[in-house]
Design a protein around this motif. Sequence first.
Motif, short mmCIF file in Angstrom:
data_model
loop_
_atom_site.label_atom_id
_atom_site.label_comp_id
_atom_site.label_asym_id
_atom_site.label_seq_id
_atom_site.Cartn_x
_atom_site.Cartn_y
_atom_site.Cartn_z
N THR A 28 -9.41 -3.95 8.46
CA THR A 28 -9.52 -2.62 7.46
C THR A 28 -8.13 -2.10 7.61
OG1 THR A 28 -10.41 -1.30 8.79
CG2 THR A 28 -12.03 -2.55 7.44
N VAL A 29 -7.34 -1.69 6.85
CA VAL A 29 -6.22 -0.95 6.95
C VAL A 29 -6.05 0.52 6.58
CG1 VAL A 29 -3.66 -0.96 6.35
CG2 VAL A 29 -4.82 -2.95 6.67
N ASN A 30 -5.89 1.32 7.49
CA ASN A 30 -5.69 2.70 7.02
C ASN A 30 -4.52 3.33 7.21
OD1 ASN A 30 -5.90 5.80 7.45
ND2 ASN A 30 -8.03 5.53 7.87
N PHE A 31 -4.05 4.04 5.84
CA PHE A 31 -2.72 4.37 6.03
C PHE A 31 -2.76 5.87 5.77
CE2 PHE A 31 1.53 4.73 3.08
CZ PHE A 31 2.10 4.97 4.21
N ALA A 32 -2.30 6.61 6.92
CA ALA A 32 -2.18 8.14 6.80
C ALA A 32 -3.43 8.90 6.63
CB ALA A 32 -0.85 8.34 5.99
N ILE A 67 0.89 -1.15 0.00
CA ILE A 67 0.11 -0.03 -0.04
C ILE A 67 0.92 1.17 -0.04
CG2 ILE A 67 -1.80 -1.16 1.25
CD1 ILE A 67 -0.92 0.28 3.77
N PHE A 68 2.15 1.26 0.05
CA PHE A 68 2.88 2.17 -0.03
C PHE A 68 2.70 3.27 -1.01
CE2 PHE A 68 7.63 4.16 -0.92
CZ PHE A 68 7.40 4.83 0.26
N ASN A 69 2.45 4.61 -0.81
CA ASN A 69 1.92 5.65 -1.43
C ASN A 69 3.03 6.23 -2.17
OD1 ASN A 69 3.09 7.17 0.49
ND2 ASN A 69 0.80 7.94 1.00
N MET A 70 4.27 6.03 -2.23
CA MET A 70 5.38 6.51 -3.19
C MET A 70 5.31 8.03 -2.57
SD MET A 70 3.71 4.14 -4.65
CE MET A 70 4.05 3.03 -5.93
N ARG A 71 5.42 8.11 -1.12
CA ARG A 71 5.84 9.61 -0.45
C ARG A 71 6.38 9.20 0.61
NH1 ARG A 71 3.82 10.57 -4.78
NH2 ARG A 71 2.30 12.13 -5.39
N TRP A 72 7.31 10.15 1.17
CA TRP A 72 8.02 9.90 2.56
C TRP A 72 6.87 10.28 3.56
CZ3 TRP A 72 12.35 7.56 3.06
CH2 TRP A 72 13.07 7.66 3.97
N PRO A 73 6.89 9.44 4.40
CA PRO A 73 6.03 9.44 5.68
C PRO A 73 6.10 10.84 6.38
CG PRO A 73 6.71 7.33 5.43
CD PRO A 73 7.69 7.98 4.67
N LYS A 74 4.94 11.60 6.36
CA LYS A 74 5.12 12.82 7.39
C LYS A 74 5.39 12.62 8.57
CE LYS A 74 2.27 15.36 4.02
NZ LYS A 74 3.42 15.93 3.39
N TYR A 75 5.72 13.51 9.36
CA TYR A 75 5.61 13.52 10.93
C TYR A 75 4.22 13.05 11.36
CZ TYR A 75 9.77 16.29 10.88
OH TYR A 75 11.31 16.72 10.65
N GLY A 76 4.10 12.03 12.23
CA GLY A 76 2.67 11.57 12.77
C GLY A 76 2.26 10.50 11.72
N ALA A 77 2.52 10.16 10.59
CA ALA A 77 1.88 9.29 9.64
C ALA A 77 1.74 8.14 10.37
CB ALA A 77 2.83 9.19 8.66
N TYR A 78 0.78 7.09 9.98
CA TYR A 78 0.56 6.01 10.75
C TYR A 78 -0.23 4.83 9.69
CZ TYR A 78 -4.39 7.93 10.41
OH TYR A 78 -5.47 8.47 10.08
N ILE A 79 -0.15 3.69 10.15
CA ILE A 79 -0.84 2.55 9.67
C ILE A 79 -1.86 2.14 10.80
CG2 ILE A 79 -0.89 0.30 8.78
CD1 ILE A 79 1.88 1.07 7.58
N PHE A 80 -3.15 2.03 10.65
CA PHE A 80 -3.93 1.81 11.83
C PHE A 80 -4.78 0.59 11.10
CE2 PHE A 80 -8.49 2.86 13.71
CZ PHE A 80 -7.87 2.41 14.94
N ILE A 81 -4.88 -0.59 11.87
CA ILE A 81 -5.64 -1.86 11.18
C ILE A 81 -6.61 -2.27 12.22
CG2 ILE A 81 -5.14 -4.19 10.61
CD1 ILE A 81 -2.13 -3.47 10.51
N LYS A 82 -7.92 -2.32 11.87
CA LYS A 82 -9.04 -2.58 12.78
C LYS A 82 -9.20 -4.36 12.46
CE LYS A 82 -11.52 1.59 13.12
NZ LYS A 82 -13.00 2.38 12.92
#
Length: 480
Positions: free
Chosen positions: A440-444, A411-426
Motif C-alpha cells: 500500500t502506498v500513502n502519499f502525504a 501518484i503525483f498530486n500536482m502540488r509542490w510537496p510541503k515541508y515534511g511531506a512523505y511517501i509511506f509504503i507498507k
Amino acid sequence: MRRNFRLILKWVFVVGIVVLLFKKCCDSSVDIILTSTKSSIGKIEEKNFDRNYEDSLIAWAVDGQYSNNEKLKMVNFKERSDLQLIGAQIIFRHGARTPYVLLPSLEEVIYSKEHIESYVPSKWNTKLITKIGDNIVSKEKILSANDIKTDGVDKLKSVADINVRKGQLTAIGEKQLFRLGRLIRSQLIDDDNSNNGLLPETYDPTYVYCRSTYMDRTISSARSFLAGLFSSVKTNNQIQANGSFEIEVHHFPDEDMFPNPKIYPILKKCHTVASLYTSLNDNHQLKKARQALLNRIGLTSSHSGIIELYDDIVSRLAHNFSVPKDILKLTEDFEVMSAREFVYRATNIDFNLFIRSTCGPLLYLLRENFNSILKNYLEQKDMNIKKSYHKLFIYSGHDSTLIPLAMAFEIFNMRWPKYGAYIFIKYFISKTDPNETYVTVNFAGDLQILPNCHDYYCPYSTFLKNLENRFDKPKIATHS
C-alpha cells in the motif's frame, strides 16, 4: 454403372476432405491473425496506458489541463485481515527551514531563539555512518553539503547571539518530523504489549535502517522522525533507545537521492529557468504569473523561477511571519505552478529517462529492501527462529526527492510537496499463500490506488511491473 457410382463416391470423398482441410487451414489462419491482433492491441493498450500518465502530466505542465481521469477512487479503506504486515519504507522531505532565496523589497524577517533552537522532545545523539558507495569510510574521506558550499554570504537576520543561515532547519521543522514519527509509530509499533507490532518499542538499528542526504537539515529531520517514532505518551514522551540513532550518509557530490547532474549528465539537458521562460510566449500562465511577481518586487529580470521565488513566502508562512496581502494574492496558485514548472523543465528529455536519472537508484534500493524483507521473513518462518533484520527503511531527503518518486509511482498530486511531506509504503504477505505479497502506498496522508491495481492493496508483482523501465542500479563511487 457400378464402376461409375464408385467413381462418384470417390470424388465426393476427396472433395469433402479437401473442403475440411481448407476450412481448418482458414480457421487456423483466422486464429493466428486474431491472436496476433489481440496481442498487438494488448501491447498498444499497455503502451498507451504507460503514455497516458506521461502525456497527461506533460500536457498539464504545458497548459494547466489534466486529462487523465481514469484513476480509481475509493470511499473507504478496508483493512485485509488475510494479510500480515512484514515491512515498510518511508521517504520524506525535511521539515520547515529558512529560505534560500530572499525576495527583494520585502523586509527581511528576524529569527528568535524559539525559531532556531532544537525542538526539545526530538533531541537525541546521532551516529553518522559515512559511506562511499557500499563502503564504510572515515568521516574525513567524504564531503558534506557544507564542505562544498560555494554560495556567498548566507547569514540571515536574528536576535543577538543566534547564528542563522539560509536553508537551516528550524525548531518548527523538527517538530513537524517528530509528529510524523509519532504518526508512523501508531501503525508500526504496538503500544498495547500484544506483540503484534512490526517493530520493538525501543530503537534498535538491527530493525531500523535510516539514510539521509549529507546535509544538516535532512540529518536533523531524520533524528526528529526517529525521536517521534520511539517515544510515546505511554513512556512519558521519553525516547526509548539503547544508543545513538544511526544515520547513513554518503559522499555528497555523488548523492543520488535527488537529481544530480554529476551522476547523470543527461540532466544538464533539462530546461534551465532562462531557457524555459525564453521558450514560453508572453501569455503563458507560468510566464505571466512569474512576471507579475517580479514586477511587484521591483525586478526587471531574474535568474529565479517560480520555485525559487516562492521559497521565501513558504518559509515565512511556515514560521508565522507576515506576508503582504497583495503578494499572497499574486502567489496563491504558486503551490501548483511550482510543480508545473518543475515538470515542464524536467520532462523535455524522455520521461522514463528522467525518472531513471532522478530516482532510479532509490527505486532500485526500495525493491532490494523489500526483497530482503521477504527473504528474511520466510527464512525465519521456515526455520522457526527469531531473526534480527531491517524491517523499516527510512530515507530523509528533499522536495526534489519526492516529486520524481511520485511521478514514477504515477501518484503525483500536482502540488509542490510541503515541508515534511512523505511517501509511506507498507509491505504485506498473505497468511495462507507466501507467494502473494502486496503493497500500500500513502502519499502525504492520502492512500493511493496504483496503476493496474483495483484497490489500495496492490500486488507486489504489479507494483514492480509498473516500474520496470524506471529502476537504475546505484553507481558505485571510487573515491580514495
